[in-house]
Design a protein around this motif. Structure first.
Motif, PDB file in Angstrom:
ATOM      1  N   THR A 105       1.430  -0.753  -0.033  1.00  0.00           N
ATOM      2  CA  THR A 105       0.060   0.316   0.004  1.00  0.00           C
ATOM      3  C   THR A 105       0.960   1.297   0.124  1.00  0.00           C
ATOM      4  O   THR A 105       2.048   1.051   0.084  1.00  0.00           O
ATOM      5  N   SER A 106       0.435   2.343  -0.304  1.00  0.00           N
ATOM      6  CA  SER A 106       0.739   3.552  -0.193  1.00  0.00           C
ATOM      7  C   SER A 106       0.729   4.497   0.980  1.00  0.00           C
ATOM      8  O   SER A 106      -0.502   4.611   0.857  1.00  0.00           O
ATOM      9  N   PHE A 107       1.468   5.282   1.405  1.00  0.00           N
ATOM     10  CA  PHE A 107       0.305   6.206   2.301  1.00  0.00           C
ATOM     11  C   PHE A 107       1.298   7.770   1.621  1.00  0.00           C
ATOM     12  O   PHE A 107       2.413   7.603   1.554  1.00  0.00           O
ATOM     13  N   THR A 108       0.427   8.981   1.823  1.00  0.00           N
ATOM     14  CA  THR A 108       1.152  10.025   1.683  1.00  0.00           C
ATOM     15  C   THR A 108       1.640  10.550   2.976  1.00  0.00           C
ATOM     16  O   THR A 108       1.175  10.667   3.496  1.00  0.00           O
ATOM     17  N   VAL A 109       2.631  11.857   2.524  1.00  0.00           N
ATOM     18  CA  VAL A 109       3.213  12.448   3.739  1.00  0.00           C
ATOM     19  C   VAL A 109       3.373  13.209   2.490  1.00  0.00           C
ATOM     20  O   VAL A 109       3.383  13.959   1.631  1.00  0.00           O
ATOM     21  N   ASP A 110       3.616  15.240   3.145  1.00  0.00           N
ATOM     22  CA  ASP A 110       3.853  16.231   2.443  1.00  0.00           C
ATOM     23  C   ASP A 110       5.236  16.051   2.091  1.00  0.00           C
ATOM     24  O   ASP A 110       5.156  16.893   0.819  1.00  0.00           O
ATOM     25  N   ASP A 111       6.287  15.716   2.553  1.00  0.00           N
ATOM     26  CA  ASP A 111       7.818  15.924   1.714  1.00  0.00           C
ATOM     27  C   ASP A 111       8.346  14.027   2.139  1.00  0.00           C
ATOM     28  O   ASP A 111       8.507  14.202   3.534  1.00  0.00           O
ATOM     29  N   VAL A 112       8.299  13.343   1.220  1.00  0.00           N
ATOM     30  CA  VAL A 112       9.124  12.113   1.566  1.00  0.00           C
ATOM     31  C   VAL A 112      10.357  13.020   1.934  1.00  0.00           C
ATOM     32  O   VAL A 112      10.448  11.930   2.508  1.00  0.00           O
ATOM     33  N   ARG A 113      11.146  12.956   0.990  1.00  0.00           N
ATOM     34  CA  ARG A 113      13.252  13.570   1.673  1.00  0.00           C
ATOM     35  C   ARG A 113      12.547  14.121   3.539  1.00  0.00           C
ATOM     36  O   ARG A 113      12.975  13.046   3.839  1.00  0.00           O
ATOM     37  N   ALA A 114      11.967  14.427   3.860  1.00  0.00           N
ATOM     38  CA  ALA A 114      11.980  14.790   5.112  1.00  0.00           C
ATOM     39  C   ALA A 114      11.792  14.300   6.203  1.00  0.00           C
ATOM     40  O   ALA A 114      12.036  13.930   7.024  1.00  0.00           O
TER      41      ALA A 114
END
Length: 130
Positions: free
Chosen positions: A80-89
């Motif tokens: 599955t996938s989860f959304t985050v504001d900034d993958v790098r951070a």
């Protein structure tokens, strides 16, 4: 007739270990913990979303579940996938907590993705806008 997603699941090989990982490492919040025979109806929700979609930490007790889970991991496919504001951070923050990534932040067209090992038999993809 609107249809809504209220619960989705990930198969896990250890419910308590999964609860610890998803809450302590990823920051989800416990929602439901109901005994269900040898297992539990165990869900978490995103922080700030107490009434949001619940993620069920589903035991891998069925033989086909173990085969499916193993095949996805062997092929490097996130369950599955989860959304985050900034993958790098988020990648930096989670690595500092000891989370193991099998794919570092990688630009993929309009998004950046990273894939982590949830310690319970799954690869999880994190996604943010590029």
């Amino acid at each position: 007739m609107p249809i809504r997603i209220t619960v989705t699941s990930v198969i896990v090989n250890d419910q308590q270990k999964a609860l610890d990982f998803y809450t302590d490492k990823l920051g989800f919040l416990p929602k439901k913990d109901v005994p269900a025979g040898a297992f539990r109806w165990l869900t978490v929700v995103g922080p700030g979303e107490p009434d949001g979609v619940e993620l069920l930490l589903e035991p891998d007790d069925h033989p086909a579940a173990k085969i499916f889970q193993r095949a996805l991991v062997e092929d490097g496919i996130p369950v599955t996938s989860f959304t985050v504001d900034d993958v790098r951070a988020t990648h930096r923050e989670l690595e500092a907590k000891g989370v193991v990534f099998v794919q570092p932040p990688t630009p993929m067209g309009p998004v950046i993705t990273a894939t982590l090992d949830d310690t319970c038999g799954n690869l999880i993809q994190l996604v943010s806008p590029a």
